[in-house]
Design a protein around this motif. Structure first.
Motif, short mmCIF file in Angstrom:
data_model
loop_
_atom_site.label_atom_id
_atom_site.label_comp_id
_atom_site.label_asym_id
_atom_site.label_seq_id
_atom_site.Cartn_x
_atom_site.Cartn_y
_atom_site.Cartn_z
N UNK A 1 0.84 -1.19 0.00
CA UNK A 1 0.00 0.00 0.00
C UNK A 1 0.87 1.24 0.00
N UNK A 2 0.63 2.14 -0.91
CA UNK A 2 1.35 3.40 -0.94
C UNK A 2 0.57 4.42 -0.12
N UNK A 3 1.19 4.94 0.90
CA UNK A 3 0.51 5.86 1.81
C UNK A 3 0.81 7.33 1.50
N UNK A 4 1.93 7.61 0.84
CA UNK A 4 2.24 8.96 0.39
C UNK A 4 3.20 8.85 -0.79
N UNK A 5 2.74 9.23 -1.96
CA UNK A 5 3.59 9.25 -3.14
C UNK A 5 3.49 10.63 -3.77
N UNK A 6 4.62 11.25 -4.06
CA UNK A 6 4.60 12.58 -4.66
C UNK A 6 5.84 12.76 -5.52
N UNK A 7 5.63 12.96 -6.83
CA UNK A 7 6.75 13.30 -7.71
C UNK A 7 6.80 14.80 -7.99
N UNK A 8 5.90 15.55 -7.35
CA UNK A 8 5.84 17.02 -7.39
C UNK A 8 5.53 17.57 -8.78
N UNK A 9 5.11 16.71 -9.71
CA UNK A 9 4.86 17.16 -11.08
C UNK A 9 3.44 17.67 -11.29
N UNK A 10 2.55 17.42 -10.34
CA UNK A 10 1.16 17.85 -10.52
C UNK A 10 0.93 19.28 -10.07
N UNK A 11 1.97 19.94 -9.55
CA UNK A 11 1.82 21.29 -9.03
C UNK A 11 2.22 22.32 -10.08
N UNK A 12 1.30 23.22 -10.39
CA UNK A 12 1.59 24.25 -11.39
C UNK A 12 2.36 25.42 -10.79
N UNK A 13 2.25 25.60 -9.48
CA UNK A 13 2.93 26.73 -8.84
C UNK A 13 3.19 26.40 -7.37
N UNK A 14 3.88 27.31 -6.71
CA UNK A 14 4.27 27.11 -5.32
C UNK A 14 3.06 27.00 -4.40
N UNK A 15 2.01 27.77 -4.70
CA UNK A 15 0.81 27.72 -3.86
C UNK A 15 0.17 26.34 -3.88
#
Length: 269
Positions: free
Chosen positions: A21-35
């Motif tokens: 089970x993946x509980x936290x996965x983030x490649x940070x590519x879905x963020x368009x900006x810092x906010x």
């Protein structure tokens, strides 16, 4: 039933009974900006960590998170449901720019962020400057007392339970894959063993630990005084593959059925 048939059945049962089970996965590519980034990863000590597309080039995809200002910060995110340390598989890409005090953490809190600290698991670089090593930590902190998993070997900074995973000569500028795996201690019943890997190579391990439920992840140490250029990418906190009880039972029944069929056919032949 010959050996090949038996091995095929055993392999089938093993595959069917393992789940992860993946509980936290983030490649940070879905963020368009810092906010958008800080809506998920709360910047609790300032804005020293920034979304970056070019410096350094992300390990994969479009973005990474980089220490860009004069002092590093720290961002935290919730690990959904938490992960027991004795079934942990934690990986992240770390861009080492020869700075110090750059690391990521997993925390066990009994409540909300900073409420009821039980332990802190960390991996990265500590504070010995250009002579620093890749280091790890797993320690409960009560005031100035560092408990479970805290070791202070001579020459390894000796603060807060940090211990070295490499020699300083084994550090290099560039992206590195950091991984920590937790498992039941094979020697001490009811205890935890942690193994720390750097680019797939075992850097060190600690054992006879208490397993806590890790509930928060952080990027950045929040203690550097200079912009190190360190960065993070492809962050993943997962529960290691373990057998589901219901699936295990069904798979074992299926495996026994396959074995019985194979034996019956052999006897009739």
């Amino acid at each position: 039933m010959n050996n090949k048939t038996f091995l095929a059945i055993a392999a089938t049962v093993a595959v069917l009974t393992l789940t992860s089970r993946a509980d936290l996965i983030d490649n940070f590519d879905s963020y368009a900006n810092q906010a958008a980034l800080t809506a998920v990863w709360t910047a609790d000590t300032g804005t020293g960590l920034q979304l970056s597309q070019s410096a350094p080039t992300p390990a994969s995809g479009a973005n990474d998170v980089m220490n860009t200002t004069t002092a590093s910060a720290r961002m935290h995110a919730t690990i959904t449901g938490g992960v027991a340390a004795n079934a942990l598989d934690w990986t992240f890409k770390f861009y080492d720019n020869n700075g110090s005090r750059d690391y990521a953490n997993l925390y066990a809190y009994t409540g909300a962020w900073t409420a009821g600290l039980q332990t802190d698991l960390a991996m990265g670089t500590y504070n010995t400057g250009t002579a620093s090593k890749y280091m790890g930590r797993y320690s409960a902190i009560t005031g100035a007392v560092y408990g479970d998993g805290a070791v202070a070997t001579t020459g390894d900074a000796g603060t807060g339970g940090w211990f070295s995973l490499t020699s300083a000569a084994n550090r290099s500028v560039g992206w590195h894959t950091m991984e920590v795996k937790g498992m039941a201690d094979p020697v001490y019943t009811g205890k935890l063993e942690l193994k720390f890997y750097i680019d797939g190579t075992l850097g060190g391990s600690i054992s006879a630990l208490t397993s806590y439920n890790l509930t928060f992840a952080t990027l950045g140490g929040a203690v550097s005084t200079t912009a190190s250029g360190a960065a993070y990418d492809d962050f993943s906190v997962a529960t290691a593959a373990i057998p589901e009880p219901s699936t295990l039972a069904l798979s074992l029944l299926g495996g026994l059925g396959l074995a019985a069929t194979a034996i019956s056919r052999r006897r009739r032949a």
